[in-house]
Design a protein around this motif. Sequence first.
Motif, PDB file in Angstrom:
ATOM      1  N   VAL A  62      38.709  42.455  39.466  1.00 25.48           N
ATOM      2  CA  VAL A  62      39.146  41.945  40.764  1.00 25.48           C
ATOM      3  C   VAL A  62      40.653  42.083  40.921  1.00 25.48           C
ATOM      4  N   ASP A  63      41.060  42.604  42.075  1.00 20.33           N
ATOM      5  CA  ASP A  63      42.461  42.675  42.471  1.00 20.33           C
ATOM      6  C   ASP A  63      42.611  41.795  43.712  1.00 20.33           C
ATOM      7  N   GLU A  64      43.039  40.553  43.508  1.00 26.31           N
ATOM      8  CA  GLU A  64      43.111  39.594  44.606  1.00 26.31           C
ATOM      9  C   GLU A  64      44.154  39.971  45.649  1.00 26.31           C
ATOM     10  N   THR A  65      45.070  40.877  45.322  1.00 23.75           N
ATOM     11  CA  THR A  65      46.086  41.274  46.291  1.00 23.75           C
ATOM     12  C   THR A  65      45.520  42.239  47.332  1.00 23.75           C
ATOM     13  N   ALA A  66      44.307  42.739  47.131  1.00 25.43           N
ATOM     14  CA  ALA A  66      43.710  43.704  48.056  1.00 25.43           C
ATOM     15  C   ALA A  66      43.076  43.049  49.280  1.00 25.43           C
ATOM     16  N   GLU A  67      42.924  41.723  49.283  1.00 25.58           N
ATOM     17  CA  GLU A  67      42.282  41.054  50.417  1.00 25.58           C
ATOM     18  C   GLU A  67      43.134  41.111  51.672  1.00 25.58           C
ATOM     19  N   THR A  68      42.456  41.171  52.795  1.00 22.11           N
ATOM     20  CA  THR A  68      43.156  41.083  54.064  1.00 22.11           C
ATOM     21  C   THR A  68      43.021  39.686  54.662  1.00 22.11           C
ATOM     22  N   GLU A  69      41.904  39.006  54.361  1.00 25.10           N
ATOM     23  CA  GLU A  69      41.745  37.648  54.891  1.00 25.10           C
ATOM     24  C   GLU A  69      40.580  36.917  54.237  1.00 25.10           C
ATOM     25  N   GLU A  70      40.690  35.585  54.236  1.00 29.07           N
ATOM     26  CA  GLU A  70      39.568  34.742  53.817  1.00 29.07           C
ATOM     27  C   GLU A  70      38.693  34.534  55.037  1.00 29.07           C
ATOM     28  N   LEU A  71      37.400  34.869  54.904  1.00 29.54           N
ATOM     29  CA  LEU A  71      36.474  34.750  56.038  1.00 29.54           C
ATOM     30  C   LEU A  71      35.871  33.367  56.164  1.00 29.54           C
ATOM     31  N   GLY A  72      35.760  32.673  55.039  1.00 27.00           N
ATOM     32  CA  GLY A  72      35.188  31.334  55.085  1.00 27.00           C
ATOM     33  C   GLY A  72      34.284  31.052  53.912  1.00 27.00           C
ATOM     34  N   VAL A  73      33.569  29.952  54.028  1.00 30.70           N
ATOM     35  CA  VAL A  73      32.653  29.496  52.993  1.00 30.70           C
ATOM     36  C   VAL A  73      31.237  29.579  53.543  1.00 30.70           C
TER      37      VAL A  73
ATOM     38  N   ARG B  83      23.771  37.033  39.374  1.00 33.54           N
ATOM     39  CA  ARG B  83      23.944  37.055  37.916  1.00 33.54           C
ATOM     40  C   ARG B  83      25.419  37.148  37.544  1.00 33.54           C
ATOM     41  N   LEU B  84      26.189  37.966  38.283  1.00 30.71           N
ATOM     42  CA  LEU B  84      27.602  38.149  37.957  1.00 30.71           C
ATOM     43  C   LEU B  84      28.427  36.885  38.180  1.00 30.71           C
ATOM     44  N   ILE B  85      28.083  36.103  39.196  1.00 30.72           N
ATOM     45  CA  ILE B  85      28.831  34.853  39.419  1.00 30.72           C
ATOM     46  C   ILE B  85      28.223  33.696  38.634  1.00 30.72           C
ATOM     47  N   GLU B  86      27.166  33.998  37.902  1.00 30.88           N
ATOM     48  CA  GLU B  86      26.482  33.018  37.047  1.00 30.88           C
ATOM     49  C   GLU B  86      25.974  31.816  37.837  1.00 30.88           C
ATOM     50  N   ALA B  87      25.456  32.092  39.028  1.00 30.04           N
ATOM     51  CA  ALA B  87      24.842  31.040  39.841  1.00 30.04           C
ATOM     52  C   ALA B  87      23.365  30.949  39.480  1.00 30.04           C
ATOM     53  N   PRO B  88      22.786  29.777  39.533  1.00 29.68           N
ATOM     54  CA  PRO B  88      21.353  29.659  39.248  1.00 29.68           C
ATOM     55  C   PRO B  88      20.548  30.421  40.299  1.00 29.68           C
ATOM     56  N   LEU B  89      19.604  31.223  39.865  1.00 28.83           N
ATOM     57  CA  LEU B  89      18.835  32.067  40.774  1.00 28.83           C
ATOM     58  C   LEU B  89      18.034  31.264  41.793  1.00 28.83           C
ATOM     59  N   THR B  90      17.698  30.047  41.472  1.00 27.03           N
ATOM     60  CA  THR B  90      16.950  29.208  42.409  1.00 27.03           C
ATOM     61  C   THR B  90      17.865  28.250  43.168  1.00 27.03           C
ATOM     62  N   GLY B  91      19.184  28.381  42.938  1.00 24.53           N
ATOM     63  CA  GLY B  91      20.139  27.492  43.587  1.00 24.53           C
ATOM     64  C   GLY B  91      20.626  28.026  44.920  1.00 24.53           C
ATOM     65  N   LEU B  92      21.473  27.247  45.549  1.00 24.75           N
ATOM     66  CA  LEU B  92      22.108  27.604  46.812  1.00 24.75           C
ATOM     67  C   LEU B  92      23.621  27.467  46.635  1.00 24.75           C
ATOM     68  N   PRO B  93      24.243  28.452  45.981  1.00 27.04           N
ATOM     69  CA  PRO B  93      25.674  28.314  45.704  1.00 27.04           C
ATOM     70  C   PRO B  93      26.516  28.360  46.976  1.00 27.04           C
ATOM     71  N   GLU B  94      27.571  27.562  46.976  1.00 30.04           N
ATOM     72  CA  GLU B  94      28.550  27.587  48.059  1.00 30.04           C
ATOM     73  C   GLU B  94      29.645  28.553  47.619  1.00 30.04           C
ATOM     74  N   ILE B  95      29.780  29.660  48.347  1.00 28.15           N
ATOM     75  CA  ILE B  95      30.721  30.694  47.928  1.00 28.15           C
ATOM     76  C   ILE B  95      31.783  30.915  49.007  1.00 28.15           C
ATOM     77  N   THR B  96      32.969  31.306  48.550  1.00 27.66           N
ATOM     78  CA  THR B  96      34.051  31.658  49.456  1.00 27.66           C
ATOM     79  C   THR B  96      34.082  33.167  49.583  1.00 27.66           C
ATOM     80  N   VAL B  97      34.214  33.649  50.822  1.00 31.51           N
ATOM     81  CA  VAL B  97      34.114  35.079  51.114  1.00 31.51           C
ATOM     82  C   VAL B  97      35.464  35.597  51.619  1.00 31.51           C
ATOM     83  N   PHE B  98      35.893  36.723  51.049  1.00 31.41           N
ATOM     84  CA  PHE B  98      37.141  37.377  51.436  1.00 31.41           C
ATOM     85  C   PHE B  98      36.831  38.793  51.889  1.00 31.41           C
ATOM     86  N   LEU B  99      37.582  39.276  52.859  1.00 32.08           N
ATOM     87  CA  LEU B  99      37.471  40.647  53.343  1.00 32.08           C
ATOM     88  C   LEU B  99      38.549  41.483  52.677  1.00 32.08           C
ATOM     89  N   ARG B 100      38.228  42.722  52.345  1.00 28.88           N
ATOM     90  CA  ARG B 100      39.229  43.648  51.766  1.00 28.88           C
ATOM     91  C   ARG B 100      39.797  44.510  52.835  1.00 28.88           C
TER      92      ARG B 100
END
Length: 153
Positions: free
Chosen positions: A67-78, A136-153
């Motif tokens: 991940v290169d966090e400097t590549a984002e253009t904006e945070e889209l939300g949760v 699997r990559l974010i290690e969230a439970p497959l039966t769960g409902l993870p709250e994730i933050t989304v960024f646009l590149r």
Amino acid sequence: MTFPLLALMGCTSPSLQGVFGTGIGEPAAAPAPTLNPTPPPPPPAGATTVDQFDTTTEEDRTAATTVDETAETEELGVTIASLGSPTEPGIWLKTPLVTELSEGRITFNDKSINIELRPSGGAPGSGSQISLAAMRLIEAPLTGLPEITVFLR
């Protein structure tokens, strides 16, 4: 880790048809549009475990976790994400936070990955679907409902 999906795969109830793709003898749906010039292949017809359904390569997983966090253009939300179809390969998020196929990044707990953002067509706030490989990559439970933050590149 293996997670048997066999119990649901064998269901023929109309209410469960389509959860993991088409029913027996029906034609497979066309692959989803993707930014990846060499997308992973679909899982084999007899797939029953998480490892069999996740057809991403080690190179795919390495690219997603570099991940290169400097590549984002904006945070889209949760968004709250549920597991999308395990028969749809790749590292993707279908979300109402985008209106066109885009590159992005998501975070969950202390995990951050590069991801393909696909428009879901849903109403704002309606939640998202995330690929098996991405879960699997974010290690969230497959039966769960993870709250994730989304960024646009």
